[in-house]
Design a protein around this motif. Structure first.
Motif, PDB file in Angstrom:
ATOM      1  N   UNK B  50       0.830  -1.195   0.000  1.00 44.88           N
ATOM      2  CA  UNK B  50       0.000   0.000   0.000  1.00 44.88           C
ATOM      3  C   UNK B  50       0.872   1.257   0.000  1.00 44.88           C
ATOM      4  N   UNK B  51       0.501   2.249  -0.793  1.00 47.13           N
ATOM      5  CA  UNK B  51       1.249   3.515  -0.788  1.00 47.13           C
ATOM      6  C   UNK B  51       0.909   4.350   0.443  1.00 47.13           C
ATOM      7  N   UNK B  52      -0.118   3.969   1.186  1.00 43.80           N
ATOM      8  CA  UNK B  52      -0.549   4.777   2.323  1.00 43.80           C
ATOM      9  C   UNK B  52      -0.140   4.105   3.626  1.00 43.80           C
ATOM     10  N   UNK B  53      -0.193   4.902   4.689  1.00 45.01           N
ATOM     11  CA  UNK B  53       0.056   4.375   6.025  1.00 45.01           C
ATOM     12  C   UNK B  53      -1.277   4.370   6.765  1.00 45.01           C
ATOM     13  N   UNK B  54      -1.426   3.454   7.728  1.00 48.13           N
ATOM     14  CA  UNK B  54      -2.755   3.361   8.353  1.00 48.13           C
ATOM     15  C   UNK B  54      -3.112   4.582   9.189  1.00 48.13           C
ATOM     16  N   UNK B  55      -2.036   5.348   9.629  1.00 45.83           N
ATOM     17  CA  UNK B  55      -2.384   6.484  10.473  1.00 45.83           C
ATOM     18  C   UNK B  55      -2.203   7.807   9.750  1.00 45.83           C
ATOM     19  N   UNK B  56      -1.880   7.733   8.468  1.00 48.95           N
ATOM     20  CA  UNK B  56      -1.608   8.957   7.698  1.00 48.95           C
ATOM     21  C   UNK B  56      -2.931   9.627   7.340  1.00 48.95           C
ATOM     22  N   UNK B  57      -3.147  10.834   7.924  1.00 50.89           N
ATOM     23  CA  UNK B  57      -4.431  11.497   7.725  1.00 50.89           C
ATOM     24  C   UNK B  57      -4.365  12.479   6.563  1.00 50.89           C
ATOM     25  N   UNK B  58      -5.520  12.712   5.951  1.00 54.04           N
ATOM     26  CA  UNK B  58      -5.637  13.738   4.921  1.00 54.04           C
ATOM     27  C   UNK B  58      -6.926  14.475   5.220  1.00 54.04           C
ATOM     28  N   UNK B  59      -6.802  15.440   6.165  1.00 57.37           N
ATOM     29  CA  UNK B  59      -8.013  16.069   6.684  1.00 57.37           C
ATOM     30  C   UNK B  59      -8.744  16.865   5.616  1.00 57.37           C
ATOM     31  N   UNK B  60      -8.003  17.345   4.616  1.00 52.45           N
ATOM     32  CA  UNK B  60      -8.648  18.087   3.533  1.00 52.45           C
ATOM     33  C   UNK B  60      -9.596  17.197   2.748  1.00 52.45           C
ATOM     34  N   UNK B  61      -9.150  15.936   2.562  1.00 49.58           N
ATOM     35  CA  UNK B  61      -9.969  14.989   1.788  1.00 49.58           C
ATOM     36  C   UNK B  61     -11.213  14.577   2.583  1.00 49.58           C
ATOM     37  N   UNK B  62     -11.036  14.289   3.882  1.00 49.28           N
ATOM     38  CA  UNK B  62     -12.143  13.814   4.703  1.00 49.28           C
ATOM     39  C   UNK B  62     -12.646  12.472   4.213  1.00 49.28           C
ATOM     40  N   UNK B  63     -13.897  12.177   4.548  1.00 49.44           N
ATOM     41  CA  UNK B  63     -14.472  10.916   4.101  1.00 49.44           C
ATOM     42  C   UNK B  63     -14.812  11.012   2.628  1.00 49.44           C
ATOM     43  N   UNK B  64     -14.186  10.144   1.837  1.00 53.84           N
ATOM     44  CA  UNK B  64     -14.481  10.182   0.403  1.00 53.84           C
ATOM     45  C   UNK B  64     -14.896   8.794  -0.060  1.00 53.84           C
ATOM     46  N   UNK B  65     -15.755   8.757  -1.064  1.00 59.48           N
ATOM     47  CA  UNK B  65     -16.235   7.493  -1.603  1.00 59.48           C
ATOM     48  C   UNK B  65     -15.108   6.790  -2.361  1.00 59.48           C
ATOM     49  N   UNK B  66     -15.255   5.484  -2.636  1.00 57.63           N
ATOM     50  CA  UNK B  66     -14.229   4.771  -3.388  1.00 57.63           C
ATOM     51  C   UNK B  66     -13.861   5.499  -4.672  1.00 57.63           C
ATOM     52  N   UNK B  67     -12.570   5.533  -4.980  1.00 58.79           N
ATOM     53  CA  UNK B  67     -12.086   6.216  -6.176  1.00 58.79           C
ATOM     54  C   UNK B  67     -10.875   5.454  -6.686  1.00 58.79           C
ATOM     55  N   UNK B  68     -10.298   5.909  -7.777  1.00 57.40           N
ATOM     56  CA  UNK B  68      -9.121   5.209  -8.293  1.00 57.40           C
ATOM     57  C   UNK B  68      -7.938   5.367  -7.356  1.00 57.40           C
ATOM     58  N   UNK B  69      -7.879   6.505  -6.620  1.00 58.32           N
ATOM     59  CA  UNK B  69      -6.762   6.700  -5.695  1.00 58.32           C
ATOM     60  C   UNK B  69      -6.944   5.879  -4.412  1.00 58.32           C
ATOM     61  N   UNK B  70      -8.134   5.981  -3.850  1.00 58.51           N
ATOM     62  CA  UNK B  70      -8.459   5.206  -2.647  1.00 58.51           C
ATOM     63  C   UNK B  70      -9.541   4.222  -3.032  1.00 58.51           C
ATOM     64  N   UNK B  71      -9.127   2.949  -3.286  1.00 57.54           N
ATOM     65  CA  UNK B  71     -10.031   1.954  -3.864  1.00 57.54           C
ATOM     66  C   UNK B  71     -11.297   1.750  -3.050  1.00 57.54           C
ATOM     67  N   UNK B  72     -11.139   1.794  -1.738  1.00 61.74           N
ATOM     68  CA  UNK B  72     -12.327   1.596  -0.897  1.00 61.74           C
ATOM     69  C   UNK B  72     -12.726   2.890  -0.200  1.00 61.74           C
ATOM     70  N   UNK B  73     -12.223   4.019  -0.687  1.00 57.95           N
ATOM     71  CA  UNK B  73     -12.565   5.301  -0.082  1.00 57.95           C
ATOM     72  C   UNK B  73     -11.682   5.613   1.121  1.00 57.95           C
ATOM     73  N   UNK B  74     -12.045   6.676   1.842  1.00 54.94           N
ATOM     74  CA  UNK B  74     -11.283   7.080   3.027  1.00 54.94           C
ATOM     75  C   UNK B  74     -12.250   7.316   4.165  1.00 54.94           C
ATOM     76  N   UNK B  75     -11.692   7.305   5.395  1.00 52.98           N
ATOM     77  CA  UNK B  75     -12.575   7.550   6.549  1.00 52.98           C
ATOM     78  C   UNK B  75     -12.649   9.054   6.842  1.00 52.98           C
ATOM     79  N   UNK B  76     -13.302   9.415   7.944  1.00 49.84           N
ATOM     80  CA  UNK B  76     -13.547  10.840   8.206  1.00 49.84           C
ATOM     81  C   UNK B  76     -12.260  11.642   8.363  1.00 49.84           C
ATOM     82  N   UNK B  77     -11.158  10.984   8.717  1.00 47.16           N
ATOM     83  CA  UNK B  77      -9.879  11.694   8.835  1.00 47.16           C
ATOM     84  C   UNK B  77      -9.089  11.631   7.534  1.00 47.16           C
TER      85      UNK B  77
END
Lengths: 530, 292
Positions: B50-77
């Motif tokens: 995975x290119x991401x870390x489990x605790x790496x936050x992207x507060x600007x993105x927030x919760x986002x639906x599945x996309x090509x970048x985040x296959x299963x989306x992102x959580x509220x952080x």
């Protein structure tokens, strides 16, 4: 016209493993007031044949392929479930093998008895009760009023079978189908039940189909006999002609397999005493309605066993014969008394101290289906005692196991199979192989042939006689079957209610029993064939 | 006849080898096994995949639906959900395996000894089981956590220490009925020691219900872990487990349903695979091979 007319009946079972023909082209007829005996070994289709007449075969997998069956003019095979239900328990009644499981333990006996009257005759309860009590009296139950309100567990096997017969007869059927009705009973009780069925048949002009594996019993009760093997009719005829002049090869084989006469080999008993038992007593604690009680299963039994001897131990169920056998081996620790085996006192030894002695004394069990670990191959089962007692090394183990297979007459190729892949007789051979693996001097055989078909029984008896000779065994042979004991043993002991009542040489006991009970036992077991 | 033995029969198949041969023929069980292996591998290798870390936050993105970048989306952080699920899987699978093994070992041994010994030993051992049953589970956990401090392995042990009770009862009742059979008496009359009889003759015959119960224990253990974590006694954010991800997902299920669906799916797929494998194992270990 005959009451029951079955012609060309064929039934097959369709399972995922393929099609099995259970009944192949069977025909018979039964007149009013007659008894038809159906004889065959397990799997011969004798029960399937009768069950199918009442629609009691599950379909699928069962399928009636062809044939007709008429009962008093009614076409049984083309009757609806509703029509058959009108017949069952009403015009045609059944008695099953095991009186212990065929009564509902939660219902009072009276309640179970009057069920057919209430369903089929729309009787009211009071009349039904009167009729039930009268019938209980007729089948020989003392104090029927009280019995009416009892639960099944309050009765012995023989009494339960009487209740079952009363139940079957209550709706006054024309046909009674009795499926091995005396197989689970002691010989003296068996005789009484057979007499009872016969009396009732005469009195009520009843037709009876009597299914049994026991030729002797059938010879006693039947007018006509049908011999079945592997779903086919082998031979049919009147009892007298069939037993006196059997035509089919198979019937002759069956008759020849019945143990009769005295021991074919010489008495090998020596003067040396191997086992000396004095005042052996085994008690069990029992709890009845919260109160602690004591059951004396074996009561002050004393006897000697000579090296090389085969001693028979007979008695009815509950006589303590199995407990005695197990107490000798310390499988059930005796409460008091003494068992001296080859000069050493065994009573009081714990399981650990027994270990070196286990090698020298072994046991063969009754039920070949329960006496082998289902998850061990035959190889492992036979190897276990060999390795445990250091009888052979790992290197020679295989040869040793294969020799054991030869000894008990099993093909070497089977050695990696599991018990469920074998028939009952083959399993008993495996169990015998395990018992003789340690080269014991003394073997207790607890009803080793009781669960087997008569032809297999004969083979196993021959095997035992052979092994006794080859391996110099001394044996205690426990059985309820006097003919078997006579065929195999040098001396016989008779036990009753925990006590040893008679011990004598086989032929002496057979020809001139001294004790009253032994006489009853002998007269109950001698049949038309004896 | 003088044929050498090895020509006549296939050599050296043990119960387990036989079982393995039978298991391979069961397609559902094989599929279940492969699924479990794939999930485990993904969870183990996630730092490299995975290119991401489990605790790496992207507060600007927030919760986002599945996309090509985040296959299963992102959580509220704004943390990548797939990465968090796979990291969470490490904890959940570990809890499942370790706690269940603890339960299995203690339960089977305890139950077999109690059932075989009978009498006073049995009564004593089973009353002990009853007492532990009666202890409120949470008080037990809190007590242990307070005494020993919060520790992941302790958590596993605590869960295992609770789950073995039912296993012990199942094995005991199996052993009690098995020991009535003549082959146990035969084993005694051969001179086998009690321990050998338990090990060689009783436990292998009790294995069917044990396997079935084991496959039921693993999911309940995973859910227990989620519950403990939810109370703040188990693992803590930013670490995750499937249980805690599902608990978080439930809170936001109306706005961001994928936060519940995907962790839930991960858990369900694993449990399905386990059940198929468990059924297959039970059938494979039954030498009678009866399936109908």
């Amino acid at each position: 016209m005959a009451l029951l007319e079955v012609s060309n009946l064929s039934i097959s079972f369709h399972t995922r493993h393929g099609v099995t023909k259970a009944i192949d082209n069977v025909s018979f007829s039964l007149e009013q007031g007659q008894t038809l005996g159906i004889v065959g070994e397990s799997g011969s289709g004798k029960s399937v044949c009768c069950y199918s007449l009442l629609g009691l075969i599950p379909t699928p997998p069962g399928r009636i392929d062809s044939g007709t069956a008429f009962f008093a003019g009614q076409d049984l095979l083309n009757s609806s479930e509703e029509q058959l239900r009108q017949l069952r328990g009403n015009k045609i009644a059944m008695i099953f093998q095991d009186p212990m499981t065929s009564l509902n333990p939660f219902l009072r006996i009276g309640e179970q008895m009057i069920e057919p009257l209430i369903y089929h005759r729309n009787s009211n309860r009071r009349d039904a009760r009167k009729q039930a009590i009268a019938l209980l009296e007729e089948v020989g139950i003392r104090n029927p009023q009280r019995t009416y309100n009892c639960y099944p567990h309050e009765f012995s096997g023989g009494m339960r079978q009487r209740v079952m017969i009363a139940m079957a007869l209550i709706a006054e059927p024309q046909l009674l189908i009795a499926d091995e009705p005396t197989t689970a009973l002691d010989v003296t009780v068996q005789k009484q039940i057979l007499e009872l069925i016969n009396q009732l048949r005469l009195k009520r002009n009843l037709s009876v189909i009597f299914i049994s594996h026991d030729l002797g019993v059938v010879a006693d009760v039947a007018d006509q006999v049908l011999v079945m093997n592997a779903g086919r009719m082998v031979e049919q005829g009147t009892t007298r002609s069939l037993f006196n002049h059997p035509e089919a090869e198979y019937t002759r084989k069956l008759l020849a397999a019945i143990p009769r006469g005295n021991k074919p080999t010489a008495n090998r008993a020596t003067v040396q005493t191997l086992l000396s038992v004095t005042e052996l007593t085994t008690r069990f604690k029992t709890y009845h309605q919260g109160k602690q009680d004591e059951l004396i299963a074996v009561n002050k039994v004393s006897f000697n066993l000579q090296r090389g001897e085969i001693l028979g131990l007979v008695g009815e169920s509950g006589s303590g014969k199995s407990t005695l056998g197990r107490s000798l081996l310390n499988l059930i620790p005796p409460s008091s008394g003494s068992v001296i085996f080859a000069g050493e006192e065994l009573v009081g030894k714990n399981q650990h101290a027994m270990k070196p002695w286990r090698r020298r004394m072994q046991m063969i069990f009754q039920d070949p289906y329960a006496s082998l670990n289902p998850r061990m191959t035959i190889y492992d089962a036979l190897a276990e005692p060999l390795l445990l007692h250091g009888i052979t090394t790992k290197k020679n183990l295989e040869q040793h196991v294969l020799h054991l297979m030869d000894d008990v007459g099993l093909a070497r190729a089977y050695v990696r199979k599991y018990p469920h892949e074998f028939s009952g007789g083959q399993r008993q051979r495996i169990a015998i192989g395990r018992a003789i693996a340690t080269k014991p001097e003394f073997v207790v055989a607890d009803e080793p042939v009781s669960a087997l078909d008569v032809t297999i029984q004969k083979q196993i008896l021959e095997l035992l006689l052979n092994l006794v000779e080859q391996h110099n065994l001394t044996m205690l042979f426990i059985s309820h079957d006097l003919a078997v004991v006579r065929y195999l043993c040098d001396r016989i002991m008779v036990m009753r209610q925990g006590q040893l009542i008679e011990i004598a040489g086989t032929e002496i006991l057979w020809n001139s029993p001294t004790h009253e009970y032994t006489k009853t036992l002998l007269s109950s077991s001698s049949t038309a064939l004896g | 006849m003088n044929i050498t033995t090895s020509e006549v029969y296939e050599r050296g198949t043990s119960l387990w080898q036989d079982a393995w041969i039978r298991l391979r023929k069961n397609k559902m069980a094989v599929a279940g096994g492969i699924t479990l292996i794939v999930i485990t591998l993904l969870c183990v290798l996630v730092p490299f995949l995975s290119p991401y870390d489990y605790e790496q936050q992207d507060l600007l993105l927030g919760a986002s639906a599945p996309s090509t970048q985040h296959w299963l989306g992102t959580d509220v952080f704004g943390r990548d959900l797939l990465t968090r699920i796979l990291f969470g899987g490490r904890i959940s699978l570990l809890v499942g395996v370790i706690a269940t093994s603890v339960a299995l070992i203690i339960g089977v041994t305890w139950g077999a000894i109690a059932g075989y010994a009978g009498g006073r030993v049995d009564a004593f051992m089973m009353r002990f089981v009853d007492i532990v049953y009666a202890l409120p589970f949470m008080i037990f956990v809190v007590l242990l956590m307070v005494i020993f401090g919060r520790n992941l392995f302790l958590l596993f042990l605590v869960i295992g220490a609770v789950e073995w009770l039912t296993m012990a009862r199942i094995v005991r009742s199996q052993v009690q009925s098995l020991k009535q059979l003549e082959f146990i008496e035969a084993a005694i009359s051969l001179g086998l020691s009690s321990w050998t009889i338990i090990r060689r003759h009783l436990i292998p015959n009790a294995i069917g219900p044990v396997i079935v119960y084991t496959t039921l224990t693993i999911p309940s253990v995973m859910l227990l872990e989620a519950f403990i974590s939810f109370l703040g006694l188990g693992i803590q954010p930013p670490q995750s487990s499937w249980g805690s991800l599902i608990a978080d997902g439930v809170e936001t299920m109306e706005e961001f349903p994928w936060l519940l669906i995907f962790p839930g799916l991960a858990l369900s797929v694993t449990l399905f695979a386990l059940n198929f494998l468990g059924d297959g194992l039970r059938d494979a270990l039954d030498v009678r091979g009866a399936k109908d």
